[in-house]
Design an enzyme around this catalytic site. Sequence first.
Site, short mmCIF file in Angstrom:
data_model
loop_
_atom_site.label_atom_id
_atom_site.label_comp_id
_atom_site.label_asym_id
_atom_site.label_seq_id
_atom_site.Cartn_x
_atom_site.Cartn_y
_atom_site.Cartn_z
N PRO A 2 0.83 -1.21 0.00
CG PRO A 2 -0.04 -1.03 2.16
CD PRO A 2 0.72 -1.96 1.26
CD GLU A 3 2.75 3.18 -4.25
OE1 GLU A 3 2.73 4.35 -4.66
OE2 GLU A 3 3.18 2.23 -4.92
CE LYS A 53 4.81 3.85 1.13
NZ LYS A 53 5.95 3.15 0.51
NE ARG A 262 9.81 -1.08 -4.60
CZ ARG A 262 8.77 -0.56 -3.93
NH1 ARG A 262 8.94 0.49 -3.15
NH2 ARG A 262 7.58 -1.09 -4.07
#
Length: 279
Positions: A2-3, A53, A262
């Site tokens: 989740p961001e 987050k 990434r």
Amino acid sequence: MPEGPEIRRAADHVEKALSGRPVLEISFAFEQLKDYEDVFQGAMVKRVETRGKAMLIRFDQGYTIYSHNQLYGKWYVRNAYNYPKTNRQLRLAIHNEKKSALLYSASDIEVLRDEEVEEHPFIAKVGPDLLNDSIPRKELIDRFKEKRFHRRKWSSLLLDQSFIAGVGNYLRSEILFAANIHPDSRPMDCTEEQLSKAADACIELMWRSYKNKGITNDLELAERLKAEGAKRYEYRHWVFNREGQPCRIDGTEIIKYKAASRRCYYCPTCQPKTSSSQK
Ligand SMILES: [Zn+2]
């Protein structure tokens, strides 16, 4: 993973479930937090904030519960004492007469006095959360120009939570596409106009994703593709997860490569390399 927008939506659910009714019972799975359980009985939740987050549940008796979901944490909101069927470990349960807010799997949970919140190691270093604080575009542009940031590649900056909170991997690719910036370029390579476009893209895409369940693509286009039978992963983004697919603007093949370890996606036509970013 989740961001920011996903965490903000979870915070909205938790806030809605918990505000307006006193806490009936709270339980912590971690031994070191057990002593705090009584402190929360009868307390009211004032609001639920996010810093990227991390989530801050603010109570009216001067305490705040800090949690960070890391990779696996997940919130469930249920009718009171109605537990979901899951193999996850329950780590925090907050119950009132009507609802239960349940946090599973997260290992990063702390109880802080309100005055300790800003000194918390994560909170102290995290950048502005565009969904929590209203940051004017000008302030964001000034931030892009700061010494500690302006020589670093956008692709690594945008994942750095001390730069802007809550931007993760899909938002990084999407923001750079919307701003027409090559992932390898740096704020110092950008014109004033590009910096301004980057600031707008950060703000707009965070909010678009938050309000539209993770969609960062143009909303009309997403609607149209959906009506034509496209799956969610096919209409959700501009470039993210679209390796080899045609750019939605000019048809150029979307490139996938590794940036800051990434996967990052971009369109070489919409996001050309500037001469200084080729170095
Ligand atoms: Zn393009």
